[in-house]
Design an enzyme around this catalytic site. Structure first.
Site, PDB file in Angstrom:
ATOM      1  N   ASP A 373       0.979  -1.319  -0.005  1.00  0.00           N
ATOM      2  CA  ASP A 373      -0.205  -0.049  -0.171  1.00  0.00           C
ATOM      3  C   ASP A 373       0.951   1.278   0.128  1.00  0.00           C
ATOM      4  O   ASP A 373       0.298   2.392  -0.156  1.00  0.00           O
ATOM      5  CB  ASP A 373      -1.070   0.102   1.305  1.00  0.00           C
ATOM      6  CG  ASP A 373      -2.468   0.825   0.867  1.00  0.00           C
ATOM      7  OD1 ASP A 373      -2.637   0.519  -0.125  1.00  0.00           O
ATOM      8  OD2 ASP A 373      -2.738   1.230   1.829  1.00  0.00           O
ATOM      9  N   ASP A 741     -10.915  -5.609  11.258  1.00  0.00           N
ATOM     10  CA  ASP A 741     -11.087  -7.129  11.489  1.00  0.00           C
ATOM     11  C   ASP A 741     -12.402  -7.678  12.502  1.00  0.00           C
ATOM     12  O   ASP A 741     -13.227  -8.332  12.278  1.00  0.00           O
ATOM     13  CB  ASP A 741      -9.834  -7.744  12.056  1.00  0.00           C
ATOM     14  CG  ASP A 741      -9.189  -6.972  12.937  1.00  0.00           C
ATOM     15  OD1 ASP A 741      -9.918  -6.232  13.597  1.00  0.00           O
ATOM     16  OD2 ASP A 741      -8.009  -7.071  13.244  1.00  0.00           O
TER      17      ASP A 741
END
Length: 1041
Positions: A373, A741
């Protein structure tokens, strides 16, 4: 897409697509516009009817007609990929062995429109309706495309009849129409099938009983005891629950109930007995104690049903890896995410990738995707070096079955590496491989050293092309396949798993959603290129410690009994490089070995990110499949029905025969268009990706060319692809929190999925943890801030997910606890300051205690210790680990949790966002050198202040008691115990603050003394060192005394 075909940089919005051959030699590519024969390289061609030629109807392996004819005439007559015997197709001459086959074309009669339904239940129904409905007439081209895009049956049994109810009838533009079944015929067929099955069961039972009475054998001819044992083993469950022994769990539950009762009595006593001369202190303490009681309930009761689990890897192999048959294990896509190579060393990422590529799993079913990223050229070049070293490392691991398969940790293990090694060449090859790895490390370190200084003109690739990611916030999407099915061979000529580098497109003015956005980009890229039904998520510093970890997960996900409703399998996190005493509770064993086991007995553990194997369909937002429902049968006038007759839909004779037009089918095109528009709104505008989302068993159509897949892969990682879609809202990793998550797992549980907690004997994955105080507090701050963001979002467990009642209440308790625990910092901070205030003001939070109250307090402490001891007994956690967890709960509560609450409130009320800080994972050259490193952070100020004022309070209290005599010692003991409770819990923080050479940052000392002085102003009216004199009594002496 071929391996080593070059770096592909592209932007869908700007209509750019460039292939850069900057690191690999140019290889001539084949024509990508047509389907290519995998044997001779020519085009596959068409059939005599003008449709795409498909030689094997079982796997769709691309073979042209001449190669197909030659293989049938001169070769083994089997498909090169699945080893299934070729059947004669239309226009092909007969050969020996074709006489026993029907004289029909397989490709024309292979399919039934309801192929997902079990044949034994619905063949007759499907056949009748197929003859009556015009929508069953499908041409050969559609059938071929359906075969190429079709789904396999789950396991080795028939598919769930309701499985396709979750997916639309649109696959890659091929339209299908709804079919209205004959309800009366369905009832009649179901009754006939039920009677037939009952009769067969009775006959089988009679036959078995006769064989048992006569002493005969029920084994078929040619099967011995070993074969029957193997068959029986393949039919048995792949896993089982192992409940905690009743002798351990029943006393634990009894003391929980007793503690709840004692706690209620204690709170009643505290509320009914205020301290009048210290009412403010009493009120604050009671409020804190009520909050602690509620927090304990939310944390304790989800641990009511703890369980263990056991897997059977041998049964998994017997069921899905039968000798002489194609391997039926499901493919797995592995995701590894990284951002900053300066904080996440490329050597750690390389070891993670090498351990993935060498897993004990079929190489054609493993694909590793690296998400960069930060678009770093250092990460790209390090991954290129890793791919080259993998050609040597992977065959070495599989040849000698070594563990772990991350070279850095394998060569550093201080064990007898010759144990269980019988091959004479092992020592020589190990020594050579260690030398190769040291040379590999030197090359990686050279790349890191070169990247420390960025050239003024930016990074330049080997062919002179500027690196596309020089501007990390404005660059095109990047994709590079380093290893794969074309060119990805090791030194022994064996195929290697696929290795793909991905960096999503970034442009100014777009929301990129940090790590969650990068993970969603990987989901879409993998769905286009490989589309495995299961996804393994790993951090770049977590390597595969157990090469059979993927098989452990498959024992749950591929289990025919429970697998279809499992959304993910979570493994516990284990860490290397932690000091022996685990000063800052980095192992977190209380959470992973106690809390998670308790949740596994309810609806499953929460998702903690790394070490989690997801079901792709669950990430796509689909609901879990429902069990097959029996059709409702019409009642008659017999006695059991009591004359009741249910009203059934009326169908005319013409409707039943299919002569009248179908009213619902008249609007089929309109409904089909609306369904297609809904799916584009949900998943995006990529037709290939939308098609892949409806393939439950995964796979990529063989007819799709690499060029088309490459173009779609660039499209799905474009920065504007998620606009006006449900990505991050209802599917994929959910946005809105840095702990994406937990939020993603919560959404899955609300849809009715369940999760599994898998704890193999050998830890599946291991990683590195920040062992110094500053980094550890910053890590806890990020987790707590994510919980605060979830609490204030629309997905808060307090008010989300009640519709349908699919989330169990104890599971909701656990999720509520994960979002409200940072707020404990406020009462905990007040409770830690109260001892110092009591010592400085000579007041206390409790009145003079009675005998009954003292017994209540003693019983409360005993129940607290008893609960902890019994938890340690059934979980296997040591008392030292439990105590370290208690200490760091206080340290984090008065520092990281407090700052998380403040930052969360600022974000919600004022819109002030905080930056995501990547935790540094750079190892120190000296053993545990990072443990003594102290970096300045404002998180250090509150605990230091609490320590200082409590120490001042202890000195002041003891001095006051000495000054006033022995009569003050009794009340002083309770206050000192209270103060020492705080100091002992903050002792690890004090050691970390002093460092190795007692060097504390000056700014920490200045701020702590300043804040301690402010709080000490509460003590300014009391001076225990000077005996106070009282003035005259005016009532006795008068005004003029």
């Amino acid at each position: 897409m071929e391996a080593s075909a070059g770096l592909v940089a592209g932007s869908h919005n700007r209509n750019e697509l460039v292939v850069i051959h900057g690191h690999e030699e140019h290889k001539p590519s084949r024509n990508l516009d047509v389907q290519v024969c995998e044997i001779c390289g020519d085009g596959v061609g068409l059939t005599v009817d003008g449709n795409l030629f498909v030689a094997c109807n079982d796997c769709g392996f691309p073979v042209c007609r001449p190669c197909y004819e030659y293989e049938r005439r001169e070769g083994s007559q089997n498909c090169p990929q699945c080893k299934t015997r070729y059947k004669r197709l239309k226009g092909s001459p007969r050969i020996e062995g074709d006489d026993d086959e029907e004289d029909i074309d397989d490709i024309e009669h292979e399919f039934n429109i309801n192929h997902d339904q079990p044949e034994d239940d619905h063949d007759q129904i499907n056949g009748n309706n197929a003859a009556r409905s015009p929508y069953y007439k499908t041409n050969n081209k559609q059938l071929a495309e359906a075969r190429l895009r079709g789904t396999k049956s789950y396991g080795r049994g028939p598919d769930d009849p309701d499985r396709q109810s979750h997916f639309p009838p649109v696959i890659a533009g091929v339209r299908s129409h709804p079919v209205i079944p004959n309800i009366m015929a369905m009832h009649q067929d179901y009754l006939l099938l039920s009677l037939t099955r009952a009769l067969m069961c009775v006959l089988n039972f009679v036959q078995v009983m006769q064989q048992g009475n006569l002493g005969g054998s029920d084994q078929p001819d040619g099967l011995n005891d070993a074969d029957m044992a193997m068959i029986d083993g393949a039919r048995q469950p792949l896993s089982r629950k192992v409940p905690i022994a009743l002798g351990k769990i029943n006393p634990y539950r009894m003391i929980i109930v007793a503690r709840l009762f004692i706690l209620a009595l204690f709170l009643r006593y505290r509320l009914l007995n205020p301290v009048n001369d210290a009412f403010g202190l009493w009120l604050v303490s009671v409020m804190c104690e009520i909050w602690f009681a509620l927090s304990w309930i939310l944390d304790q009761f989800p641990k009511w049903y703890p369980i263990d689990r056991k897997t059977y890897l041998d049964r998994l192999s017997l069921r899905y890896e039968r000798e002489g048959e194609p391997n039926m294990l499901c493919p797995v896509d592995v995701f590894v995410s990284t951002v900053d190579p300066m904080k996440e060393p490329p050597l750690n990422t390389a070891n993670t990738v090498l351990s993935i590529l060498s897993m004990d799993y079929p190489v054609d079913k493993i694909s590793c995707y690296i998400s960069d990223d930060g678009a770093s050229m250092l990460t790209f070049e390090a991954l290129s070096e890793t791919a080259e070293f993998a050609r040597k490392w992977v065959p070495f691991c599989k040849k000698f079955s070594i563990e772990p398969r991350a070279p850095e940790f394998y060569f550093c293990e201080k064990i007898d590496y010759l144990k269980d090694k019988a091959q004479p060449t092992f020592v020589e090859e190990r020594r050579a491989m260690k030398r190769e790895y040291e040379e590999f490390k030197v090359r990686i370190n050279a790349l890191v050293a070169k990247s420390t200084k960025v050239p003024p003109e930016g990074w330049i690739m080997q062919d002179g092309t500027p690196w596309p990611g020089n501007n990390t916030q404005d660059h095109p999407g990047l994709i590079q396949v380093f290893l794969g099915h074309s060119g990805g061979l090791d030194t022994e000529g064996n195929e290697l798993p696929r290795l793909v580098y991905v960096s999503r497109e970034k442009r100014p003015g777009f929301q990129h959603h940090k790590k969650a956005g990068a993970m969603n980009a990987l989901v879409r890229v993998s769905g286009v290129l490989t589309n495995a039904p299961f996804l393994l998520n790993l951090d770049c510093d977590h390597y595969v410690n157990n090469s059979k970890a993927a098989r452990e997960a498959m024992c749950f996900l591929m289990d025919p009994q429970i697998g279809r409703k499992v959304c993910y399998v979570q493994f516990p996190q284990r860490f290397d490089g932690i000091d022996r005493n685990d000063r800052y509770a980095n192992r977190n064993r209380v959470f992973f070995d106690i809390n998670m086991k308790g949740l596994d007995g309810i609806q499953g553990p929460v998702c903690v990110g790394t070490g989690c194997v997801f079901r792709r369909q669950a990430l796509y937002g689909y609901d879990p499949p429902k069990g097959p429902k029996r059709p409702k049968m019409a009642s008659c006038d017999c006695f059991p029905c009591f004359g009741r007759r249910k009203n059934l839909p009326k169908y005319s004779k013409h409707d039943a025969n299919g002569d009248a037009p179908n009213l619902q089918g008249m609007h089929g095109d309109k409904k089909l268009l609306m369904s297609q528009m809904n799916f584009e709104k949900k998943f995006g505008e990529s037709a290939i990706f939308v098609t892949s989302t409806m393939m439950e068993q995964g796979g990529v159509p063989s007819s799709s060319s690499p060029a088309a897949l490459l173009k779609e892969a660039i499209l799905v990682i474009s920065c504007g692809y998620e606009d006006n879609t449900e990505w991050g809202l209802e599917l994929g990793w959910i946005y809105g929190s840095v702990t994406e998550d937990i939020l993603t797992g919560f959404k899955m549980h609300c849809r009715g999925w369940r999760s599994i907690y898998c704890m193999p004997d050998r830890p599946a994955f291991k990683g590195t943890a920040p062992i110094n105080l500053s980094d550890r507090l910053n890590q806890v701050l990020r987790w707590a801030l994510g919980s605060i963001e979830i609490f204030f979002s629309r997905h808060s467990p307090l008010w989300y997910g009640y519709k349908g009642g699919k989330l169990k209440w104890l599971e909701r308790f656990a999720y509520v606890n994960t979002t409200v625990y940072p707020f404990t910092s406020l009462p905990l901070l007040a409770y830690c300051i109260l001892p110092a205030v009591c010592l400085l003001t000579d007041k206390f939070i409790m009145p003079e205690i009675s005998t009954f109250a003292s017994l209540n307090v003693i019983a409360l402490f005993l129940s607290i210790f008893g609960t902890g001891i019994l938890e340690l007994r059934w979980s296997g956690v040591s008392i030292e680990e439990w105590w370290r967890n208690e200490q760091f709960w206080v340290i984090g509560g008065v520092s990281a949790y407090l700052f998380a609450v403040v930052q969360g409130l600022l974000k919600v009320l004022a819109g002030i966002d905080t930056n995501f800080t990547v935790t540094a994972k750079s190892p120190d050259d000296e053993d545990f050198g990072e443990l003594y490193a102290l970096k300045w952070t404002t998180l250090l100020i509150p605990p230091t202040t609490i320590l200082v004022i409590n120490l001042i309070g202890v000195v002041a209290g003891i001095s006051d008691a000495i000054n006033n005599g022995n009569q003050s010692m009794g009340p002083l003991l309770g206050k000192l115990f209270f103060a020492f409770w705080v100091i002992v819990h903050l002792y690890p923080f004090l050691k970390g603050l002093m460092g190795r050479q007692n060097r504390t940052p000056t700014i920490v000392i200045i701020w702590s003394i300043l804040l301690a002085s402010i709080f000490s102003l509460l003590w300014i009216r009391i001076d225990p060192f000077v005996l106070q004199t009282k003035g005259p009594d005016t009532k006795q002496c008068g005004i003029n005394c």
